[in-house]
Design a protein around this motif. Structure first.
Motif, short mmCIF file in Angstrom:
data_model
loop_
_atom_site.label_atom_id
_atom_site.label_comp_id
_atom_site.label_asym_id
_atom_site.label_seq_id
_atom_site.Cartn_x
_atom_site.Cartn_y
_atom_site.Cartn_z
N PRO A 197 94.63 161.03 88.49
CA PRO A 197 93.44 161.04 87.61
C PRO A 197 93.25 162.43 87.01
O PRO A 197 93.40 163.44 87.70
CB PRO A 197 92.29 160.68 88.56
N THR A 198 92.97 162.46 85.74
CA THR A 198 92.76 163.74 85.09
C THR A 198 91.76 163.55 83.96
O THR A 198 91.36 162.42 83.66
CB THR A 198 94.09 164.34 84.57
N ILE A 199 91.35 164.63 83.35
CA ILE A 199 90.38 164.53 82.26
C ILE A 199 91.03 164.96 80.95
O ILE A 199 91.71 165.98 80.87
CB ILE A 199 89.13 165.39 82.55
N PHE A 200 90.86 164.11 79.96
CA PHE A 200 91.39 164.36 78.64
C PHE A 200 90.25 164.97 77.82
O PHE A 200 89.22 164.35 77.62
CB PHE A 200 91.82 163.00 78.06
N ASN A 201 90.43 166.24 77.42
CA ASN A 201 89.35 166.97 76.73
C ASN A 201 89.61 167.04 75.23
O ASN A 201 90.69 167.45 74.80
CB ASN A 201 89.27 168.41 77.25
N ASP A 202 88.61 166.65 74.45
CA ASP A 202 88.73 166.76 72.99
C ASP A 202 88.21 168.12 72.56
O ASP A 202 87.01 168.40 72.63
CB ASP A 202 87.93 165.64 72.30
N VAL A 203 89.14 168.96 72.10
CA VAL A 203 88.83 170.36 71.81
C VAL A 203 88.94 170.60 70.30
O VAL A 203 89.79 170.04 69.63
CB VAL A 203 89.84 171.27 72.58
N VAL A 204 88.04 171.45 69.78
CA VAL A 204 88.01 171.70 68.33
C VAL A 204 88.86 172.90 67.94
O VAL A 204 88.69 174.00 68.47
CB VAL A 204 86.55 171.93 67.85
N PHE A 205 89.80 172.68 67.02
CA PHE A 205 90.58 173.74 66.39
C PHE A 205 90.08 173.85 64.93
O PHE A 205 89.39 172.95 64.44
CB PHE A 205 92.07 173.40 66.36
N ARG A 206 90.45 174.91 64.24
CA ARG A 206 90.07 175.08 62.84
C ARG A 206 91.32 175.26 62.00
O ARG A 206 92.29 175.85 62.45
CB ARG A 206 89.18 176.34 62.75
N VAL A 207 91.27 174.69 60.76
CA VAL A 207 92.39 174.92 59.85
C VAL A 207 92.07 176.16 59.02
O VAL A 207 91.02 176.23 58.37
CB VAL A 207 92.63 173.71 58.93
N LYS A 208 92.95 177.13 59.07
CA LYS A 208 92.68 178.43 58.45
C LYS A 208 92.48 178.31 56.93
O LYS A 208 91.51 178.83 56.38
CB LYS A 208 93.85 179.37 58.75
N GLU A 209 93.39 177.56 56.27
CA GLU A 209 93.38 177.50 54.81
C GLU A 209 92.15 176.77 54.27
O GLU A 209 91.64 177.12 53.21
CB GLU A 209 94.65 176.81 54.29
N THR A 210 91.66 175.74 54.97
CA THR A 210 90.59 174.89 54.43
C THR A 210 89.30 174.96 55.22
O THR A 210 88.30 174.38 54.84
CB THR A 210 91.04 173.41 54.41
#
Ligand SMILES: [Zn+2]
Ligand SMILES: [Zn+2]
Length: 795
Positions: A197-210
């Protein structure tokens, strides 16, 4: 005559002690007909478990059968004493970690643990009746050997020296499987997978160009600091516009390229994936393939290093919790999902594997996959289906075999290095070296002339030791003449779970060293499970300890059960005390039959036989034929089942019942020669039944044969089937007897009571005299039909 009333387990002790003391099964090296068995050396730190007990008992049957076939059987016992199981036993017992005390001190503790445990292992095998070539530890062919003896370790090191000189070994710093529990690099073959069992984390990245926000799911957020790329599947239309752009990692604010790559799964999370060094095997392959420079964030001791920034110094678990909190604080965590993740874990200590870059020695195997498959196809497998386990493993290999480890109690890598120019110094073969504590065997560096050296500190993977067992037992580099004469080793018997390690590595290493296939036959034993087919485990409480079995029943019922249960075409052995106890009944039956027969004085000269005698001789010879054919193929199951059936359902119930009157001849109705024919036949059948069973139940057959025939059954020749003609049909005889007994019973008669008249099938006319005498029939007549009926019965 058999003196004892019953067979008892207490009779076994005297016999196994005699076998041990008189060295009855000592191997004759001068023999021209050798059958060699490369037995699996058990670890000595734990008592023999039920799986080992069944494997060794079955191997012993192979050995005993071939001995009776005229072979000198090389059947040595090896004890595996190297490596992690021993070190872990020390760590548990003395509550100390290997790297907390000096190497010398730790080795002393290992030796202490080993001294206490080795003897107990040997004791169980002795009680099980295993006919090893020797019970003494020594250097001669056939002696008990220890994988940590200077002799054995010298051979392991000598094989390293040869392989090094052949250019098959190289050192490389690459990402490797690392077990934080065992604190060492381990090979792919030592990894198992578990859905944890593990946790799937939804993490926010940013797109540099846009400046667009993208969400990436990960089970290892603590590795964001090592992220080198973001990928999406080329088929995934949602993300096509990101191709060639740059992602900015959360918290660390590192720019990484975004590309399309087939490794990304469209249906997993958002379809975007961050590629880290190193979350799993895929990451390793990806980094290699894309030529990315890995960022190492986890140290050998399982803590995060300076590359992890604010996580430095924390253990992996702690780091994960901390970064999740930090992501939450910054509003960069969009969601969390519980899920099962297929996680690689260490087969021994069960820790999840980390991937760490370290310099290690490798033995080449990737380039030899085709050759290994060719060899695998040349071996004889019993059962044939086991071959596929090996072939599948060879197919799955993607990297060379890492053979060095960073532990203490194992064979040392025999190398020194020049302190000045770092030239590796390889010693001469033939001696056991400990470079970490010994001086370099040469005085001057051949390259720069310096006289300063340092010894290698690493040791070998234990499979590097145990993959030379067939070479060791056949005298490789110790007795060249013997080795040349007897390679390949006849049989490798082993468990299914070590096909990809012990079997595969042995084939690989021996091929590299000798250019030859090292075995003729391979026999694979499956798992022992409880009576419901469940795995035995301490927590469930369904473990059966062979020692309890021996204390309650002795070896014989267990051995008979092994043969009956050991069907090679099935995948597991179902074991319970009740099943083992069931085998006791057959042993009692065998004893009673033997005792009955031994009342009669033996007839040595073959008299003229009666038709009934020829019938049972034909029956027993078809068993002999079956045993010869099947034993040769390591199948003891079918002959054991058939022999048990024969004893109960044919020989005792029908032949003995029909022939009793003639054998006693107290009424004087039979001639002396007819009586002798009966007695001769009883002994003939007993002799063959005992010989068929001798490899399976060696104690009871030894005792009966010795007392009745006066010789050691284990050195008798295994019988060949004799052709004896008979026109009688077994089913007809069984049907006739059963019908008469049933009728008598239904009419309230005892079996000894007389029958006025009976009409039986014409085909049984040739045994009329025995039938009439056995069933006390006053008048007999013959009808066309096979059906038997009794006309009148005396009340
Ligand atoms: Zn481990
Ligand atoms: Zn040098």
């Amino acid at each position: 005559m058999l003196k004892e009333k019953n067979w008892s387990k207490d009779l076994e002790k005297e016999i196994y002690e005699y076998w041990k003391e008189k060295k009855v099964f000592k191997f004759n090296k001068k023999s021209n007909k050798v059958f060699s068995i490369d037995t699996p050396p058990p670890y000595v730190n734990t008592p023999v478990h039920i799986g080992q007990a069944t494997t060794y008992v079955l191997m012993d049957m192979f050995a005993r059968f071939h001995r009776m076939k005229g072979f000198d059987v090389l059947f040595p016992l090896g004890l595996d004493r190297n490596g992690l199981p021993i070190e872990m036993a020390v760590e548990n017992k003395f509550k100390v970690k290997f790297n907390e005390i000096t190497r010398e001190e730790f080795l002393k503790l290992c030796e202490k643990v080993l001294q206490e445990s080795s003897l107990a292992t040997v004791e169980s095998f002795l009680r099980l009746g295993i006919s090893f070539s020797s019970w003494e530890i020594g250097k001669n062919i056939g002696d008990v050997y220890l994988t940590d003896s200077p002799d054995y370790r010298a051979l392991t090191q000598s094989t390293f020296i040869d392989l090094w000189k052949k250019g098959l070994i190289y050192e490389d710093e690459r990402v490797n499987n690392f077990c934080p529990g065992c604190q060492t690099t381990i090979a792919d073959a030592e990894i198992v997978y578990q859905d944890l069992p593990t946790i799937f984390n939804d993490v926010v990245f940013r797109v540099k160009e846009t400046n667009e926000e993208i969400v990436i799911g990960t089970t290892r957020p603590e590795l964001i600091c090592t992220c080198a790329m973001v990928i999406f599947n080329p088929e995934d239309k949602r993300w096509k516009h990101l191709e060639g752009k740059t992602a900015i990692t959360p918290i660390y604010e590192k720019p990484v390229p975004i590309i399309a790559h087939p490794l990304a799964q469209i249906e997993k999370g958002t379809g975007l994936e961050m590629m880290c060094s190193f979350g799993d095997q895929n990451d390793i392959r990806f980094f290699r393939e894309m030529n990315l420079k890995p960022v190492i964030a986890i140290n050998q001791d399982g803590t995060m290093n300076e590359n992890a920034g604010f996580l430095a110094g924390l253990k992996v678990e702690e780091a994960r919790n901390k970064i999740i909190q930090e992501l939450k604080n910054r509003g960069l965590l969009r969601g969390q999902k519980h899920m099962l993740h297929r996680t690689p874990i260490c087969e021994r200590s069960k820790h999840p594997i980390e991937f760490i870059a370290m310099p290690e020695f490798y033995l080449k195997q990737v380039d030899y996959k085709d050759k290994m498959k060719e060899l695998a196809n040349k071996l004889n497998f019993y059962d044939e289906t086991s071959r596929q386990i090996l072939l599948n493993w060879i197919d799955s290999i993607t990297i060379d075999w890492p053979i060095s480890r960073r532990r203490y109690y194992a064979t040392e890598v025999p190398l020194w290095y020049c302190k000045k120019c770092n030239e590796p110094i390889l010693p001469e073969k033939g001696k056991y070296y400990q470079p970490w504590r010994e001086k370099c065997p040469i005085k001057k560096c051949p390259k720069c002339g310096s006289n300063q050296f340092k010894g290698e500190e690493r040791v070998f993977d234990t499979w590097f030791d145990s993959s030379i067992t067939p070479l060791y037992i056949l005298g490789y580099e110790r007795d060249d003449e013997f080795f040349k004469k007897h390679i390949p080793c006849t049989l490798r018997p082993q468990g299914k779970e070590i096909v990809r390690t012990w079997l595969y590595y042995t084939l690989l290493k021996c091929y590299h060293l000798t250019g030859k296939l090292i075995f003729r036959d391979v026999w694979i034993n499956y798992h022992v499970v409880d009576e419901f087919g469940k795995k035995m485990s301490k927590s469930v409480g369904n473990v059966i300890d062979p020692k309890d079995v021996l204390d309650r029943f002795g070896a014989e019922p267990f051995r008979l059960w092994c043969a009956i249960e050991g069907n090679l075409e099935k995948t597991d052995f179902r074991c319970s005390f009740v099943r083992i106890e069931g085998a006791c009944k057959t042993l009692t039956k065998l004893w009673n039959i033997s005792k009955f027969i031994s009342f009669f004085e033996k007839v040595d000269k073959k008299p003229e036989l009666l038709k009934l005698d020829e019938w049972i001789m034909n029956e027993v010879n078809s068993l002999v034929k079956l045993a010869n054919e099947r034993y040769e193929r390591y199948d003891f199951h079918n002959p054991a089942v058939m022999t048990k059936h024969f004893i109960w359902e044919i020989f005792a119930s029908h032949y003995i019942e029909l022939v009793k009157e003639r054998a006693y001849n107290s009424s004087g109705k039979f001639s002396k020669e007819e009586q002798e024919a009966a007695i001769y036949t009883l002994y003939y059948c007993l002799d063959r039944i005992l010989k068929i069973l001798a490899p399976i139940v060696p104690f009871i057959t030894y005792k009966i044969y010795k007392d009745i025939f006066g010789r050691d059954i284990h050195f008798e020749e295994f019988p060949e089937p004799e052709k004896i003609k008979t026109e009688l049909k077994t089913e007809e005889i069984i049907e006739l007897n059963s019908k008469i007994w049933k009728t008598k019973k239904e009419n309230g008669l005892s079996l000894r009571d007389e029958i006025e008249e009976a009409t039986i099938s014409q085909s049984l006319k040739s045994i009329e005299k025995d039938i009439v005498a056995a069933h006390k029939i006053k008048k007999i007549s013959y009808g066309d039909k096979l059906e038997i009926f009794i006309k009148k019965c005396k009340i």
